[in-house]
Design a protein around this motif. Sequence first.
Motif, PDB file in Angstrom:
ATOM      1  N   ILE A 373     -64.484 -14.780  94.421  1.00  0.00           N
ATOM      2  CA  ILE A 373     -63.432 -14.567  95.652  1.00  0.00           C
ATOM      3  C   ILE A 373     -62.183 -14.039  94.043  1.00  0.00           C
ATOM      4  O   ILE A 373     -61.932 -14.923  93.033  1.00  0.00           O
ATOM      5  N   LEU A 374     -61.370 -13.274  94.056  1.00  0.00           N
ATOM      6  CA  LEU A 374     -60.106 -12.655  93.996  1.00  0.00           C
ATOM      7  C   LEU A 374     -59.257 -13.051  93.730  1.00  0.00           C
ATOM      8  O   LEU A 374     -58.698 -13.447  94.575  1.00  0.00           O
ATOM      9  N   ASP A 375     -58.381 -13.790  93.035  1.00  0.00           N
ATOM     10  CA  ASP A 375     -57.556 -14.505  92.670  1.00  0.00           C
ATOM     11  C   ASP A 375     -56.435 -14.280  91.615  1.00  0.00           C
ATOM     12  O   ASP A 375     -56.784 -13.215  90.683  1.00  0.00           O
ATOM     13  N   SER A 376     -55.382 -15.020  91.585  1.00  0.00           N
ATOM     14  CA  SER A 376     -54.114 -14.072  90.622  1.00  0.00           C
ATOM     15  C   SER A 376     -54.964 -15.064  89.042  1.00  0.00           C
ATOM     16  O   SER A 376     -54.738 -14.479  88.318  1.00  0.00           O
ATOM     17  N   ASP A 377     -55.753 -15.999  89.319  1.00  0.00           N
ATOM     18  CA  ASP A 377     -55.990 -16.539  88.050  1.00  0.00           C
ATOM     19  C   ASP A 377     -56.992 -16.152  86.996  1.00  0.00           C
ATOM     20  O   ASP A 377     -56.699 -15.463  86.189  1.00  0.00           O
ATOM     21  N   LYS A 378     -57.958 -15.155  88.005  1.00  0.00           N
ATOM     22  CA  LYS A 378     -59.060 -14.315  87.445  1.00  0.00           C
ATOM     23  C   LYS A 378     -58.363 -13.352  87.118  1.00  0.00           C
ATOM     24  O   LYS A 378     -58.620 -12.601  86.588  1.00  0.00           O
ATOM     25  N   LEU A 379     -57.601 -12.104  87.780  1.00  0.00           N
ATOM     26  CA  LEU A 379     -56.632 -11.494  87.429  1.00  0.00           C
ATOM     27  C   LEU A 379     -55.485 -11.826  86.165  1.00  0.00           C
ATOM     28  O   LEU A 379     -56.359 -10.155  84.878  1.00  0.00           O
ATOM     29  N   ARG A 380     -55.524 -12.707  85.365  1.00  0.00           N
ATOM     30  CA  ARG A 380     -54.482 -13.314  84.998  1.00  0.00           C
ATOM     31  C   ARG A 380     -55.907 -12.751  83.248  1.00  0.00           C
ATOM     32  O   ARG A 380     -55.225 -12.869  82.297  1.00  0.00           O
ATOM     33  N   GLY A 381     -56.851 -13.540  83.466  1.00  0.00           N
ATOM     34  CA  GLY A 381     -57.466 -13.493  82.944  1.00  0.00           C
ATOM     35  C   GLY A 381     -58.316 -11.850  81.977  1.00  0.00           C
ATOM     36  O   GLY A 381     -59.435 -11.852  80.813  1.00  0.00           O
ATOM     37  N   MET A 382     -57.867 -10.527  82.786  1.00  0.00           N
ATOM     38  CA  MET A 382     -58.844  -9.641  82.453  1.00  0.00           C
ATOM     39  C   MET A 382     -58.282  -8.755  81.563  1.00  0.00           C
ATOM     40  O   MET A 382     -56.663  -8.009  81.929  1.00  0.00           O
ATOM     41  N   LYS A 383     -57.761  -9.268  80.457  1.00  0.00           N
ATOM     42  CA  LYS A 383     -57.621  -8.572  78.869  1.00  0.00           C
ATOM     43  C   LYS A 383     -57.535  -7.215  78.958  1.00  0.00           C
ATOM     44  O   LYS A 383     -56.616  -6.834  78.515  1.00  0.00           O
ATOM     45  N   THR A 384     -59.211  -6.415  79.034  1.00  0.00           N
ATOM     46  CA  THR A 384     -59.003  -5.331  79.027  1.00  0.00           C
ATOM     47  C   THR A 384     -58.291  -4.099  79.875  1.00  0.00           C
ATOM     48  O   THR A 384     -58.104  -3.682  79.850  1.00  0.00           O
ATOM     49  N   LEU A 385     -58.506  -5.339  81.067  1.00  0.00           N
ATOM     50  CA  LEU A 385     -57.956  -4.134  82.523  1.00  0.00           C
ATOM     51  C   LEU A 385     -56.871  -3.985  81.866  1.00  0.00           C
ATOM     52  O   LEU A 385     -56.352  -3.210  82.242  1.00  0.00           O
ATOM     53  N   THR A 386     -55.387  -4.946  81.930  1.00  0.00           N
ATOM     54  CA  THR A 386     -54.713  -5.150  81.488  1.00  0.00           C
ATOM     55  C   THR A 386     -54.338  -3.776  80.273  1.00  0.00           C
ATOM     56  O   THR A 386     -53.090  -3.049  80.389  1.00  0.00           O
ATOM     57  N   GLU A 443     -52.931   9.996  72.230  1.00  0.00           N
ATOM     58  CA  GLU A 443     -54.324   9.871  72.812  1.00  0.00           C
ATOM     59  C   GLU A 443     -54.365   8.405  73.272  1.00  0.00           C
ATOM     60  O   GLU A 443     -53.547   7.401  73.508  1.00  0.00           O
ATOM     61  N   PHE A 444     -55.559   8.300  74.086  1.00  0.00           N
ATOM     62  CA  PHE A 444     -55.780   8.041  75.052  1.00  0.00           C
ATOM     63  C   PHE A 444     -56.157   6.308  74.203  1.00  0.00           C
ATOM     64  O   PHE A 444     -57.351   6.582  74.051  1.00  0.00           O
ATOM     65  N   LYS A 445     -55.787   5.515  73.924  1.00  0.00           N
ATOM     66  CA  LYS A 445     -56.697   4.093  73.104  1.00  0.00           C
ATOM     67  C   LYS A 445     -55.597   2.712  73.294  1.00  0.00           C
ATOM     68  O   LYS A 445     -54.587   2.265  72.870  1.00  0.00           O
ATOM     69  N   PRO A 446     -56.125   2.594  74.857  1.00  0.00           N
ATOM     70  CA  PRO A 446     -55.888   1.036  74.987  1.00  0.00           C
ATOM     71  C   PRO A 446     -56.029   0.181  74.145  1.00  0.00           C
ATOM     72  O   PRO A 446     -55.252  -1.338  74.362  1.00  0.00           O
ATOM     73  N   GLU A 447     -57.011  -0.177  73.381  1.00  0.00           N
ATOM     74  CA  GLU A 447     -57.235  -0.748  71.823  1.00  0.00           C
ATOM     75  C   GLU A 447     -55.089  -1.033  71.706  1.00  0.00           C
ATOM     76  O   GLU A 447     -55.238  -2.024  71.286  1.00  0.00           O
ATOM     77  N   ARG A 448     -54.552  -0.778  71.241  1.00  0.00           N
ATOM     78  CA  ARG A 448     -53.386  -0.567  70.635  1.00  0.00           C
ATOM     79  C   ARG A 448     -52.065  -1.866  71.258  1.00  0.00           C
ATOM     80  O   ARG A 448     -51.845  -2.304  71.234  1.00  0.00           O
ATOM     81  N   PHE A 449     -52.733  -1.785  72.572  1.00  0.00           N
ATOM     82  CA  PHE A 449     -51.984  -2.963  73.309  1.00  0.00           C
ATOM     83  C   PHE A 449     -52.869  -4.431  73.476  1.00  0.00           C
ATOM     84  O   PHE A 449     -52.821  -5.443  73.889  1.00  0.00           O
ATOM     85  N   VAL A 485     -56.094  -5.354  91.565  1.00  0.00           N
ATOM     86  CA  VAL A 485     -56.905  -6.205  91.972  1.00  0.00           C
ATOM     87  C   VAL A 485     -57.491  -4.285  92.881  1.00  0.00           C
ATOM     88  O   VAL A 485     -58.871  -5.066  92.500  1.00  0.00           O
ATOM     89  N   ILE A 486     -56.828  -3.601  92.794  1.00  0.00           N
ATOM     90  CA  ILE A 486     -57.369  -2.292  93.325  1.00  0.00           C
ATOM     91  C   ILE A 486     -58.484  -1.310  92.141  1.00  0.00           C
ATOM     92  O   ILE A 486     -59.620  -1.256  93.157  1.00  0.00           O
ATOM     93  N   LEU A 487     -58.373  -1.552  90.862  1.00  0.00           N
ATOM     94  CA  LEU A 487     -58.881  -1.034  89.885  1.00  0.00           C
ATOM     95  C   LEU A 487     -60.046  -2.259  89.484  1.00  0.00           C
ATOM     96  O   LEU A 487     -61.275  -1.490  89.758  1.00  0.00           O
ATOM     97  N   SER A 488     -59.663  -3.358  89.862  1.00  0.00           N
ATOM     98  CA  SER A 488     -60.866  -4.539  89.675  1.00  0.00           C
ATOM     99  C   SER A 488     -61.929  -3.937  91.010  1.00  0.00           C
ATOM    100  O   SER A 488     -63.395  -4.332  90.666  1.00  0.00           O
ATOM    101  N   LEU A 489     -61.434  -4.087  91.956  1.00  0.00           N
ATOM    102  CA  LEU A 489     -62.528  -4.179  92.905  1.00  0.00           C
ATOM    103  C   LEU A 489     -63.602  -2.737  92.932  1.00  0.00           C
ATOM    104  O   LEU A 489     -64.642  -2.758  92.984  1.00  0.00           O
ATOM    105  N   ILE A 490     -62.722  -2.059  92.750  1.00  0.00           N
ATOM    106  CA  ILE A 490     -63.475   0.133  92.623  1.00  0.00           C
ATOM    107  C   ILE A 490     -64.622  -0.376  91.594  1.00  0.00           C
ATOM    108  O   ILE A 490     -65.490  -0.226  91.290  1.00  0.00           O
ATOM    109  N   LEU A 491     -63.758  -0.704  90.108  1.00  0.00           N
ATOM    110  CA  LEU A 491     -64.943  -0.568  89.317  1.00  0.00           C
ATOM    111  C   LEU A 491     -66.239  -2.285  89.365  1.00  0.00           C
ATOM    112  O   LEU A 491     -67.381  -1.603  88.977  1.00  0.00           O
TER     113      LEU A 491
END
Length: 525
Positions: A373-386, A443-449, A485-491
């Motif tokens: 079950i996807l909840d707010s706590d799990k969303l907070r733990g998704m550092k790479t997605l953020t 350039e697209f470089k998410p690692e900067r965050f 929510v949208i991106l994690s469920l699609i991925l």
Amino acid sequence: MAVDEPASSASMAMVKMASTLILGMLGLVLMRACRVFVWGPRRLRSRLRGQGVGGPPPCHLLLGNIPDIKKIRAEEAQRARECRKDGVLSHAWPSLLFPHLQKWRTQYGPIFMYSAGHIQFLSISDVEMVKELTTYTSLGLGKPSYLSKDRGALLGQGILSSSGSTWAYQRKIIAPELYLDKVKGMVSLMVDSANSLIGSWESRIESSGGTAEIRIDDDLRSLSADIISRACFGSSYSQGKEIFLKLRELQQVMSHGSVGVAGMRYLPTKINRQIWQLDKQIRSTILEVVKARTQASHEKDLLQVILKGANNEGLPSNISADKFIVDNCKNIYFAGHETTAITASWCLMLLAAHPHWQARVRAEVLEIFGGGILDSDKLRGMKTLTMVVHETLRLYPPAVFSIREALEDIKFKGLLIPQGSNIQIPIHIMHQLPEIWGTDASEFKPERFAQGISGACKSVQAYMPFGMGPRTCAGQHFALAELKVILSLILAEFSFSLSPSYHHSPAFRLVVEPGDGVILHMRKV
């Protein structure tokens, strides 16, 4: 005949008096028009120029620098068509969509002025000046009046465009319903809506033999509309569909209109007639929804709070109850679904173009989510997605400008900004300044965050996808949760790549969106 002479003389005197009165009134109107559209702007420019602020001189009495802007854009049109060359995506779209700002910044520096009709803009991309602006809390700095006039059909006097006590009252009513603790309780609702889209895509992929070409942006608009409807208005997308479609049509029509041209919004042009008709239809539909709500019992949601605020004794006298309801519903409908859907589209496009990042984020999602079950706590733990979401918002911020009007003379960093000046912070320029973000800024470089926003750039004030200061978007927590929510469920369910038919063409239609949509090849993981 002599009997008629006095009557005739009296008639002539009355005609002469009426003519004098009409001419006097026309003279007053003309003087006022000159003061508003000619002398006032000249006075503002003169006061800024006297302090060393440069900028292109207006090339037209009524249009200001609009002809210059059109000419510079025309010269860059070919480059815009070549935004994607040799299969390489270019994210340097600011210089293609707004080449005049790039040109004038180079020529006059990070603080310069220009005119769009009678509207005087002070463009500021100086980081230190922006820092001061973000911390300014006085109501003397508000939203420009032209937003509720030239963009009135879309924004009216809602929370996005109002100023002073009107804005303060609306913020007090609406913002608490979008605080983080309230958003946490909406995650399950977001998941339910997103699962409906997931099921639809699964059916299309299965019927296509395991792989399907899907234009995702329209589907994501429908999904985001459903989420904002259910979360804030207690209804599903099917009930609010007419409002969303009309708002989308209004947005597209208004993107072709002119801002700042004296009297243009009153003329019965084809565009204006379309705007007036759509505005009338949207207002009527919203009031029908409101009427239905008042006749039935509902749990407390944002619409209920707006209705209560419209009937509160504290409602400012300059806005009627109906206008308060309609304008804020339009603001929330528009800002709450359009910008989120566009950001989700850009994010999936970028992940499709960078499969190694897609794989990294999917691995994280599957590890944390694990089909549970996807909840707010799990969303907070998704550092790479953020990190990916932040980088997407940096490269493709939905709103390209943060604009304020000086409602009184204001001083920043020794510069006196005269009352009536429109301060324009180009977010898209701030987000790609090499001196702030590095030489790889485009350039697209998410690692900067990886270390958060403070670790991504030299000044956190240079990152403003949700605006700045006290006017920061009230719905940013809602938007970020919805995106994750949208991106994690699609991925978790699909892998995807860019379709050969995808054409990278960012377009400005009041927000920056994929001009020709985002088309992906999708298959089940």
